[in-house]
Design a protein around this motif. Structure first.
Motif, PDB file in Angstrom:
ATOM      1  N   ALA A   1       2.355  31.249 -19.862  1.00 45.88           N
ATOM      2  CA  ALA A   1       1.610  30.378 -20.783  1.00 45.88           C
ATOM      3  C   ALA A   1       1.937  30.697 -22.242  1.00 45.88           C
ATOM      4  O   ALA A   1       1.788  29.835 -23.121  1.00 45.88           O
ATOM      5  N   ALA A   2       2.406  31.911 -22.490  1.00 48.35           N
ATOM      6  CA  ALA A   2       2.733  32.291 -23.871  1.00 48.35           C
ATOM      7  C   ALA A   2       4.087  31.750 -24.318  1.00 48.35           C
ATOM      8  O   ALA A   2       4.339  31.606 -25.523  1.00 48.35           O
TER       9      ALA A   2
ATOM     10  N   LEU B   1       3.914  30.545 -12.369  1.00 49.94           N
ATOM     11  CA  LEU B   1       4.909  30.411 -13.432  1.00 49.94           C
ATOM     12  C   LEU B   1       5.018  28.971 -13.908  1.00 49.94           C
ATOM     13  O   LEU B   1       5.053  28.695 -15.119  1.00 49.94           O
ATOM     14  N   ALA B   2       5.075  28.043 -12.947  1.00 49.47           N
ATOM     15  CA  ALA B   2       5.190  26.623 -13.287  1.00 49.47           C
ATOM     16  C   ALA B   2       3.930  26.133 -13.999  1.00 49.47           C
ATOM     17  O   ALA B   2       4.010  25.408 -15.003  1.00 49.47           O
ATOM     18  N   ALA B   3       2.762  26.513 -13.484  1.00 55.30           N
ATOM     19  CA  ALA B   3       1.499  26.067 -14.077  1.00 55.30           C
ATOM     20  C   ALA B   3       1.322  26.619 -15.487  1.00 55.30           C
ATOM     21  O   ALA B   3       0.805  25.921 -16.379  1.00 55.30           O
TER      22      ALA B   3
ATOM     23  N   MET C   1       0.787  21.065 -22.151  1.00 55.60           N
ATOM     24  CA  MET C   1      -0.093  19.903 -22.029  1.00 55.60           C
ATOM     25  C   MET C   1      -1.407  20.086 -22.785  1.00 55.60           C
ATOM     26  O   MET C   1      -1.965  19.119 -23.318  1.00 55.60           O
ATOM     27  N   LEU C   2      -1.918  21.310 -22.825  1.00 54.48           N
ATOM     28  CA  LEU C   2      -3.238  21.557 -23.422  1.00 54.48           C
ATOM     29  C   LEU C   2      -3.162  22.071 -24.856  1.00 54.48           C
ATOM     30  O   LEU C   2      -4.184  22.441 -25.439  1.00 54.48           O
TER      31      LEU C   2
ATOM     32  N   THR D   1      -5.349  27.494 -25.379  1.00 54.82           N
ATOM     33  CA  THR D   1      -6.235  26.997 -24.316  1.00 54.82           C
ATOM     34  C   THR D   1      -5.772  27.474 -22.939  1.00 54.82           C
ATOM     35  O   THR D   1      -6.575  27.961 -22.137  1.00 54.82           O
ATOM     36  N   ALA D   2      -4.490  27.323 -22.652  1.00 56.24           N
ATOM     37  CA  ALA D   2      -3.973  27.721 -21.338  1.00 56.24           C
ATOM     38  C   ALA D   2      -4.101  29.231 -21.132  1.00 56.24           C
ATOM     39  O   ALA D   2      -4.417  29.691 -20.024  1.00 56.24           O
ATOM     40  N   ILE D   3      -3.871  29.998 -22.190  1.00 60.09           N
ATOM     41  CA  ILE D   3      -4.008  31.456 -22.081  1.00 60.09           C
ATOM     42  C   ILE D   3      -5.442  31.824 -21.719  1.00 60.09           C
ATOM     43  O   ILE D   3      -5.686  32.692 -20.867  1.00 60.09           O
TER      44      ILE D   3
END
Length: 391
Positions: free
Chosen positions: A21-22, A137-139, A146-147, A154-156
């Motif tokens: 996510a980073a 990994l994909a998510a 996306m976020l 946000t994803a982190i």
């Protein structure tokens, strides 16, 4: 699904999701005043440096105190690092947090693989585990992009919360360990023997009598495992496989700049994760011999590297499919020699050595030879691994 499997499955998705996510937001994490490649690379590499330095030590620790305890430590370190990354914009804190996140990875994976390899349905469980690993990994990459408009971190924050959920699943297991420890001490105090005190549970947890660490005896067992010719064959294939595929992946953005847009490149790389998820499940549930699984994976990846100069989407799909199959076959092969945390630590070190060293060395030849020649050469080197005979 038993509680230990749920802990491992939920944790690997969160850990890998947080690590990736980073990546899409590295320039923003570095800050406007520090948005240069060196700072971004530091934040990127801090995770892998932390993992590479600690995979083997934590694998040894897992053999000493128990796999679940060390895997739990990895999850806790992941949550701590995620909280600091989510809440701080200080460059030093972010860099140290990425390193601590790498420590969590180094603690979790040797212990987790050791636990999985000891279960009766080990090949199937390894396939499911690797499926969730690639899904994470994909998510991580997908949701981070996306976020980003809702908030750059946000994803982190989401994956940190998911890792925190895995921590809560650890609490009942921690209570069981504390209770069994008190019971063992009481029996020892009153001179009552425990017929199960010398046993090792399927989770890899060790009882009180095995808590005494005997360096000479342990090192002897480690040398015996490493002296197996098959051990170093497996490790060598692992380094070359991840090195050659990593060489392509790390240089492909620049190579494809003239004929692929960024969304198209992202789609191609995402295809490799999806393919790895599917092939991991297929390999885990397959009745085929692990040697055939490894060879099939190598061929798929080598063909993918060759096709990368013409059809990127198909190429990355084949590389991902080959990677998912190969890693399941190699883990199955090495677990037949030893399923200890020490062995799994060396196994995972091979992955990071391949990803960290081979792309750097291979890139030195791109200047004089060109991208396509280097990609062709790496494919041929990978195909040479087919001639290595696994026991």
């Amino acid at each position: 699904m038993n509680s230990k499997k749920l802990i491992l499955y939920s944790s690997v998705f969160a850990i890998q999701g947080l690590s990736n996510a980073a990546i899409p937001i590295l320039p923003e994490l570095a800050g406007e005043g520090n948005a240069n490649p060196a700072v971004s690379s530091l934040l990127y590499s801090g995770y892998f440096i932390g993992a590479l330095l600690t995979l083997l030590p934590f694998g040894i620790l897992a053999d000493r105190i128990g796999n679940l305890k060390v895997a739990g430590l990895g999850i806790i370190l992941t949550v701590i690092s995620g909280l600091f990354i989510s809440c701080s914009d200080n460059l030093w804190i972010l860099g140290i947090s990425r390193f601590v996140e790498g420590l969590g990875c180094g603690a979790f994976f040797p212990a987790a693989f050791s636990m999985l390899a000891e279960w009766k349905d080990s090949q199937r469980s390894l396939g499911e585990f690797n499926f969730l690993l690639n899904a994470g990994l994909a998510a991580g990459v997908f949701f981070s992009g996306m976020l980003a408009e809702l908030g750059i971190k946000t994803a982190i924050s989401i994956f940190t919360i998911l890792a925190g959920f895995s921590c809560t699943l650890l609490l009942p297991e921690a209570w069981k360990l504390l209770s069994s420890g008190r019971s063992s001490r009481e029996k020892d105090k009153f001179g009552i023997s425990n017929s199960k005190s010398n046993s090792k549970e399927s989770s890899g947890e060790q009882s009180g009598t095995l808590m005494t660490f005997e360096p000479a005896r342990y090192l002897k067992k480690a040398r015996q495992a490493c002296s197996e010719s098959g051990f170093w064959k497996i490790w060598g294939i692992l380094v070359i496989f991840y090195g050659t595929t990593g060489l392509l992946t790390s240089n492909y953005p620049e190579y494809s700049a003239d004929f692929l847009t960024k969304p198209e490149l992202g789609l191609a790389i995402s295809a490799s994760y999806i393919a790895a998820m599917l092939s991991s499940l297929a390999a885990g549930r397959s009745s085929a011999d692990y040697k055939k699984i490894v060879k099939t994976g190598i061929i798929l990846a080598a063909v993918g590297i060759l096709l990368s100069v013409k059809t990127p989407l198909l190429a990355f799909f084949l590389i991902g499919a080959g990677g998912g199959a190969t890693v399941i076959g190699l883990i199955t092969a090495i677990s037949r020699i030893s399923s200890s945390g020490f062995t799994m630590g060396i196994f995972n070190t091979g992955i990071y050595a391949g990803l960290g060293l081979v792309p750097v060395l291979g890139s030195l030849f791109i200047g004089p030879l060109g991208y396509e020649t280097v990609f062709l050469g790496s494919s041929l080197v990978l195909l040479m691994m087919l001639f290595i005979k696994l026991k």
